[in-house]
Design an enzyme around this catalytic site. Sequence first.
Site, PDB file in Angstrom:
ATOM      1  N   CYS A 260       0.807  -1.226   0.000  1.00  0.00           N
ATOM      2  CA  CYS A 260       0.000   0.000   0.000  1.00  0.00           C
ATOM      3  C   CYS A 260       0.837   1.271   0.000  1.00  0.00           C
ATOM      4  O   CYS A 260       0.831   2.021  -0.978  1.00  0.00           O
ATOM      5  CB  CYS A 260      -0.946  -0.007   1.205  1.00  0.00           C
ATOM      6  SG  CYS A 260      -2.245  -1.262   1.106  1.00  0.00           S
ATOM      7  N   LYS A 263       3.341   2.190  -3.172  1.00  0.00           N
ATOM      8  CA  LYS A 263       2.675   2.420  -4.463  1.00  0.00           C
ATOM      9  C   LYS A 263       1.626   3.530  -4.359  1.00  0.00           C
ATOM     10  O   LYS A 263       1.389   4.256  -5.335  1.00  0.00           O
ATOM     11  CB  LYS A 263       2.078   1.114  -5.005  1.00  0.00           C
ATOM     12  CG  LYS A 263       0.997   0.451  -4.168  1.00  0.00           C
ATOM     13  CD  LYS A 263      -0.394   0.738  -4.702  1.00  0.00           C
ATOM     14  CE  LYS A 263      -1.452  -0.047  -3.947  1.00  0.00           C
ATOM     15  NZ  LYS A 263      -2.839   0.364  -4.308  1.00  0.00           N
TER      16      LYS A 263
END
EC number: 1.1.1.22
Length: 433
Positions: A260, A263
């Site tokens: 999470c 990116k």
Amino acid sequence: MRISVIGCGYLGAVHASAMAELGHEVVGIDVDERKIAQLGQAQPPFFEPGLPEILASGVASGRLRFSTDIADAADAEVHFLAVGTPQQAGRPTADLRFVDAAFEALLPHLADDALIVGKSTVPVGTAARLAGRLAEAAAHARLAWNPEFLREGYAVKDTLEPDRFVYGVESADAASTLDDVYRRAIDAGTPRIVTDFATAELVKVAANAFLATKISFINAMSEIADATGADVTALADALGHDARIGRRFLNAGVGFGGGCLPKDIRAFAARADELGVGASVAFLKEVDEINLRQRQRVVDLAVATLGGSVFRKRIAVLGVTFKPESDDVRDSPALDVAVHLKGLGADVIATDPAGVENARGRHPQLTYTTSLDEALAGADLVVLVTEWRQYRALDPAAVAVQVAAPRIIDGRNVLDPVAWRAAGWEYHGLGRP
């Protein structure tokens, strides 16, 4: 209520199981036949504390079932979109192919007044685009955006007992439907913010950007501490007493990873560039660079500790997952450090309580073991890079007799330097004198 969850990866499997635990009738949909077969047999396809129990309970009760046929979601009143939004190959932007494909596949199967609820983390503007498409294809249906704030290792609790709900909606009845879904937590007083699509989308990425910035800030301070002889842990303690700052996420170390934060901050910066306001979040690129630099700092420290070369030195790497209480090795700093040390010619033996098989699938060139004792035996250097409880609780005197040389790099700054040095260890942290 009758609920479907489209996408049964980490987010979707937890959400579907939690919705069944709340008493709803739930069908989980995914194109991965193997994953669906596992879930249908109440076997989680990944490690997450608390999930096996609620998954088994839901399947046994009949409230929870799984299918590869999206038509099986046709009678649901609420459809949660929980598919992944990975980073595009070679680009920082989010890949929305899976969101778009799931959305289009669902359109022919919407009942009257059905509510589609986005859970996936998407670039701002995605919900408005999908709402336009929904108006063309199924004017009777509604859309809401309800971002998730799950922490791996605590995802079940975060779903059943969240610290807040955020609803991005265009109508009061959509918010009312979500209240019915989350009735138990709403009645328990969980705060809820009802807002527009764009704000709801931004809440998730802004939260991740803030957390990433806080982590990279203290890691930048650890570099200053190394250059000056200061102690970054004491610095963080002092800063944390300021209520405006707080102590949480001010832990210097090898940095953040996972599927999470890295990116999401890259996609956020890329989306800001597309909107013509890239300068507003330009600092996120430096946040990302600081984070990646921490991994190299640990590698460089290992080289320096071993006299300038790790070639043919046996190095025990404790942890391969990006965080404890998870088997997730996506963008894992721990695994990255192990791979870099192997590339420099070290004899790396990596261990982890949950992530070995996933790590082996990505980097089979490393030697792995689930036995901590086997990893420690004869090590010239120990590198702690994932702060599992059992690693934090190691007895330095007991471990000293297992290794070839008592040298340790505490890549998470979680050990007591005084205790380890008193037991004869050469201890190195990040930003700790």
